[in-house]
Design an enzyme around this catalytic site. Structure first.
Site, PDB file in Angstrom:
ATOM      1  N   ASN A   1      28.532  42.289  42.900  1.00  0.00           N
ATOM      2  CA  ASN A   1      28.531  41.841  41.505  1.00  0.00           C
ATOM      3  C   ASN A   1      28.248  40.345  41.544  1.00  0.00           C
ATOM      4  O   ASN A   1      29.144  39.534  41.789  1.00  0.00           O
ATOM      5  CB  ASN A   1      29.909  42.150  40.900  1.00  0.00           C
ATOM      6  CG  ASN A   1      30.011  41.754  39.447  1.00  0.00           C
ATOM      7  OD1 ASN A   1      29.104  41.093  38.915  1.00  0.00           O
ATOM      8  ND2 ASN A   1      31.102  42.130  38.811  1.00  0.00           N
TER       9      ASN A   1
ATOM     10  N   LYS B   1      31.180  38.903  43.792  1.00  0.00           N
ATOM     11  CA  LYS B   1      32.317  39.768  44.104  1.00  0.00           C
ATOM     12  C   LYS B   1      31.769  40.969  44.856  1.00  0.00           C
ATOM     13  O   LYS B   1      30.664  41.429  44.546  1.00  0.00           O
ATOM     14  CB  LYS B   1      32.991  40.266  42.822  1.00  0.00           C
ATOM     15  CG  LYS B   1      33.672  39.170  42.051  1.00  0.00           C
ATOM     16  CD  LYS B   1      34.482  39.781  40.909  1.00  0.00           C
ATOM     17  CE  LYS B   1      34.811  38.719  39.890  1.00  0.00           C
ATOM     18  NZ  LYS B   1      34.675  39.168  38.520  1.00  0.00           N
TER      19      LYS B   1
ATOM     20  N   ARG C   1      25.644  45.526  40.451  1.00  0.00           N
ATOM     21  CA  ARG C   1      25.895  45.502  39.019  1.00  0.00           C
ATOM     22  C   ARG C   1      24.785  44.666  38.370  1.00  0.00           C
ATOM     23  O   ARG C   1      24.565  43.517  38.756  1.00  0.00           O
ATOM     24  CB  ARG C   1      27.242  44.853  38.737  1.00  0.00           C
ATOM     25  CG  ARG C   1      27.478  44.703  37.261  1.00  0.00           C
ATOM     26  CD  ARG C   1      28.767  43.974  36.981  1.00  0.00           C
ATOM     27  NE  ARG C   1      28.985  43.911  35.549  1.00  0.00           N
ATOM     28  CZ  ARG C   1      29.505  42.866  34.926  1.00  0.00           C
ATOM     29  NH1 ARG C   1      29.856  41.796  35.614  1.00  0.00           N
ATOM     30  NH2 ARG C   1      29.676  42.898  33.635  1.00  0.00           N
TER      31      ARG C   1
ATOM     32  N   HIS D   1      29.842  46.408  29.450  1.00  0.00           N
ATOM     33  CA  HIS D   1      31.001  47.054  30.084  1.00  0.00           C
ATOM     34  C   HIS D   1      30.775  48.562  30.240  1.00  0.00           C
ATOM     35  O   HIS D   1      31.725  49.340  30.299  1.00  0.00           O
ATOM     36  CB  HIS D   1      32.293  46.873  29.257  1.00  0.00           C
ATOM     37  CG  HIS D   1      32.825  45.484  29.196  1.00  0.00           C
ATOM     38  ND1 HIS D   1      33.481  45.006  28.083  1.00  0.00           N
ATOM     39  CD2 HIS D   1      32.836  44.481  30.099  1.00  0.00           C
ATOM     40  CE1 HIS D   1      33.863  43.755  28.296  1.00  0.00           C
ATOM     41  NE2 HIS D   1      33.472  43.412  29.513  1.00  0.00           N
TER      42      HIS D   1
ATOM     43  N   HIS E   1      38.403  48.458  26.117  1.00  0.00           N
ATOM     44  CA  HIS E   1      38.354  47.667  27.355  1.00  0.00           C
ATOM     45  C   HIS E   1      38.750  46.239  26.981  1.00  0.00           C
ATOM     46  O   HIS E   1      37.957  45.490  26.398  1.00  0.00           O
ATOM     47  CB  HIS E   1      36.933  47.718  27.941  1.00  0.00           C
ATOM     48  CG  HIS E   1      36.751  46.862  29.161  1.00  0.00           C
ATOM     49  ND1 HIS E   1      36.515  47.380  30.425  1.00  0.00           N
ATOM     50  CD2 HIS E   1      36.780  45.519  29.319  1.00  0.00           C
ATOM     51  CE1 HIS E   1      36.409  46.382  31.291  1.00  0.00           C
ATOM     52  NE2 HIS E   1      36.566  45.239  30.641  1.00  0.00           N
TER      53      HIS E   1
ATOM     54  N   GLY F   1      39.825  42.937  28.495  1.00  0.00           N
ATOM     55  CA  GLY F   1      40.014  42.004  29.605  1.00  0.00           C
ATOM     56  C   GLY F   1      39.801  40.617  29.048  1.00  0.00           C
ATOM     57  O   GLY F   1      40.077  40.384  27.866  1.00  0.00           O
TER      58      GLY F   1
ATOM     59  N   GLY G   1      36.779  39.399  28.730  1.00  0.00           N
ATOM     60  CA  GLY G   1      35.814  39.957  27.768  1.00  0.00           C
ATOM     61  C   GLY G   1      36.404  41.249  27.237  1.00  0.00           C
ATOM     62  O   GLY G   1      37.191  41.890  27.942  1.00  0.00           O
TER      63      GLY G   1
ATOM     64  N   ARG H   1      35.566  34.234  23.529  1.00  0.00           N
ATOM     65  CA  ARG H   1      34.461  34.531  22.605  1.00  0.00           C
ATOM     66  C   ARG H   1      34.997  34.971  21.244  1.00  0.00           C
ATOM     67  O   ARG H   1      36.004  35.675  21.165  1.00  0.00           O
ATOM     68  CB  ARG H   1      33.575  35.654  23.159  1.00  0.00           C
ATOM     69  CG  ARG H   1      32.855  35.267  24.407  1.00  0.00           C
ATOM     70  CD  ARG H   1      32.036  36.443  24.948  1.00  0.00           C
ATOM     71  NE  ARG H   1      32.096  36.436  26.405  1.00  0.00           N
ATOM     72  CZ  ARG H   1      32.054  37.517  27.168  1.00  0.00           C
ATOM     73  NH1 ARG H   1      31.918  38.720  26.647  1.00  0.00           N
ATOM     74  NH2 ARG H   1      32.136  37.399  28.474  1.00  0.00           N
TER      75      ARG H   1
ATOM     76  N   GLU I   1      35.353  49.539  37.987  1.00  0.00           N
ATOM     77  CA  GLU I   1      33.902  49.432  37.855  1.00  0.00           C
ATOM     78  C   GLU I   1      33.204  49.523  39.210  1.00  0.00           C
ATOM     79  O   GLU I   1      32.125  50.093  39.328  1.00  0.00           O
ATOM     80  CB  GLU I   1      33.542  48.114  37.145  1.00  0.00           C
ATOM     81  CG  GLU I   1      33.903  48.168  35.668  1.00  0.00           C
ATOM     82  CD  GLU I   1      33.869  46.816  34.977  1.00  0.00           C
ATOM     83  OE1 GLU I   1      34.877  46.094  35.062  1.00  0.00           O
ATOM     84  OE2 GLU I   1      32.849  46.483  34.366  1.00  0.00           O
TER      85      GLU I   1
HETATM   86  P1  AMP Z   1      40.107  41.204  33.256  1.00  0.00           P
HETATM   87  O1  AMP Z   1      38.982  40.469  32.599  1.00  0.00           O
HETATM   88  O2  AMP Z   1      40.055  42.688  33.034  1.00  0.00           O
HETATM   89  O3  AMP Z   1      40.323  40.832  34.697  1.00  0.00           O
HETATM   90  O4  AMP Z   1      41.432  40.733  32.481  1.00  0.00           O
HETATM   91  C1  AMP Z   1      41.919  39.412  32.617  1.00  0.00           C
HETATM   92  C2  AMP Z   1      42.947  39.157  31.566  1.00  0.00           C
HETATM   93  O5  AMP Z   1      43.985  40.130  31.612  1.00  0.00           O
HETATM   94  C3  AMP Z   1      43.683  37.834  31.723  1.00  0.00           C
HETATM   95  O6  AMP Z   1      42.978  36.771  31.122  1.00  0.00           O
HETATM   96  C4  AMP Z   1      44.991  38.084  31.005  1.00  0.00           C
HETATM   97  O7  AMP Z   1      44.823  37.745  29.621  1.00  0.00           O
HETATM   98  C5  AMP Z   1      45.175  39.587  31.064  1.00  0.00           C
HETATM   99  N1  AMP Z   1      46.323  39.995  31.875  1.00  0.00           N
HETATM  100  C6  AMP Z   1      46.382  40.174  33.216  1.00  0.00           C
HETATM  101  N2  AMP Z   1      47.618  40.570  33.591  1.00  0.00           N
HETATM  102  C7  AMP Z   1      48.362  40.644  32.475  1.00  0.00           C
HETATM  103  C8  AMP Z   1      49.727  40.989  32.189  1.00  0.00           C
HETATM  104  N3  AMP Z   1      50.562  41.349  33.151  1.00  0.00           N
HETATM  105  N4  AMP Z   1      50.113  40.956  30.905  1.00  0.00           N
HETATM  106  C9  AMP Z   1      49.275  40.599  29.916  1.00  0.00           C
HETATM  107  N5  AMP Z   1      47.996  40.275  30.123  1.00  0.00           N
HETATM  108  C10 AMP Z   1      47.533  40.288  31.372  1.00  0.00           C
END
Ligand code: AMP
Length: 404
Positions: A10, A17, A92, A181, A209, A211, A213, A242, A385
């Protein structure tokens, strides 16, 4: 015996990654990343299966050096890129336009087409291309497969994929809703069907989803019928940095009245909006901590985030007509019980609710968090993913009788 390993890459603008997976049993033989490529303080972190992580810091000037460093780390564990066990490299690729509806073995024509899509994905496709070219140089004989973030969404009907703007102008500039995504939405919707003990063709799912994003999708019988991201990953839900949806006239206003340039507005909406713009934090853990401590700005940011999420749940409920499951995934979706609880609060009329204890509980795998008698399942399904990219890559090279 034919090779069974797939290296998933990725490649971002300043990071790579990677994961090496063995498709026989789904083992992750190594995972890692190279960050801050092009800086003096680049960092590599490599973790072999069952072993200690190794970290390394120094200057990694470009993607070629980054991939060579990754190859060297893999070689230390006997997993080098020259291994006969390696069946393919799966890449990816963020934007596949309308042309790439499936994972695709990369040749010169495919590379040219990914390049042609740069104007609609200026941040992502160039980095993805660099990763592909470098990997091809390192192992020219090995099948390299592109797995597109947009592919899962190419089943959207025109009514969902088109913006209501002049058709000729839209087509001249390839303006439409592509969605992103996709590998996550594909994987998670399928895993949700499995969790429910039903065939993917028989279930309708809303995937959230969430995250850094964030995107939502409406999946009918395993096919995406709508998704919240559009021409770019800026549309839709409130995200870490965003804005998601906004009146397009905000942009003209900022230009004409605010005196801002297109680039400045681009940065504002992509990097300084969403949760970070609203309250100064984009990490949901920190936001919840502040909310619990009575911080008003964090509370407002959280409420705006949830309000938008609820609107999409309602919209996709209407798009699908019948919903079997609402499923939460990615960093926030998998971990933030408060987000799940707030997102479905008050939606009992739609058959949606969470069980307080199940929702607050933790677990590694896919699990239901709705009450046992719920009309609509609410689930947490960890996304994967890399596994999805590896699975699609391996299936394709096996099908084409082409493992190295
Ligand atoms: P991702 O882009 O899927 O890796 O998600 C990253 C985001 O997940 C981080 O910026 C956090 O806002 C959120 N996150 C990760 N761990 C936790 C947690 N234990 N509780 C709440 N939010 C979390």
């Amino acid at each position: 015996m034919s090779p069974t390993r797939v290296l998933v890459l990725n490649s971002g603008s300043s990071s790579v990654k990677y994961q090496l997976l063995d498709m026989r049993g789904g083992d992750r033989l190594a995972v890692g990343l190279v960050e801050r490529i092009g800086e003096e303080t680049s960092r590599l972190k490599h973790t072999p299966e069952g072993g200690e992580s190794r970290e390394w810091s120094g200057a990694v000037p470009d993607h070629e050096s980054a991939l060579k460093a990754v190859a060297a780390e893999l070689a230390k564990d006997g997993l080098g890129l020259d291994s006969p066990e390696l069946a393919a490299i799966g890449h990816r690729v963020v934007h596949g336009g309308r042309r790439f509806t499936e994972p695709t073995v990369i040749d010169d024509a495919v590379l040219a087409e990914i390049e042609r899509l740069i104007p609609v994905a200026p941040l992502h496709n160039p980095a993805n291309l660099t990763g592909i070219r470098t990997a091809r140089d390192l192992r020219p004989d090995l099948p390299q497969v592109a797995v597109f973030d947009t592919a899962f969404h190419t089943t959207m009907p025109e009514s969902a994929a088109r913006y209501a703007i002049d058709v000729e102008t839209a087509d001249a500039h390839r303006i439409r809703r592509y969605g992103f995504h996709g590998t996550s939405h594909a994987y998670v919707s399928r895993e949700t069907a499995r969790l429910l003990g039903r065939a993917p063709e028989d279930v309708n799912v809303i995937v959230l989803h969430l995250g850094n994003g964030a995107s939502a999708s409406a999946v009918r019988g395993g096919r995406c019928v709508d998704t919240s991201m559009g021409l770019t990953p800026l549309e839709g839900l409130v995200m870490g940095t965003r804005s998601g949806d906004l009146d397009p006239a905000v942009i003209f206003h900022l230009m004409r009245v605010g005196g801002m340039s297109a680039d400045e507005i681009d940065t504002l909406l992509n990097k300084r909006s969403g949760l970070i713009g609203l309250c100064g934090d984009n990490d949901m853990r920190e936001i919840r901590r502040r909310v619990d401590a009575g911080d008003e700005r964090a509370r407002l940011a959280f409420d705006i985030y949830i309000h938008r999420l609820k609107k999409y749940i309602g919209a996709y409920y209407a798009v699908l007509g019948r919903v079997d499951a609402v499923v939460f995934t990615a960093g926030v979706g998998e971990n933030a019980a408060a987000v799940r609880e707030a997102a479905v609060a008050g939606l009992e009329g739609l058959g949606l609710a969470v069980d307080g204890e199940l929702n607050a509980g933790r677990g590694d795998g896919a699990r239901l968090v709705s009450p046992p008698d719920a009309r609509v399942a609410v689930a947490v399904v960890p996304t994967d993913e890399e596994m999805e990219i590896a699975t699609q890559t391996y299936a394709l090279v096996k099908e084409s009788g082409n493992p190295a």
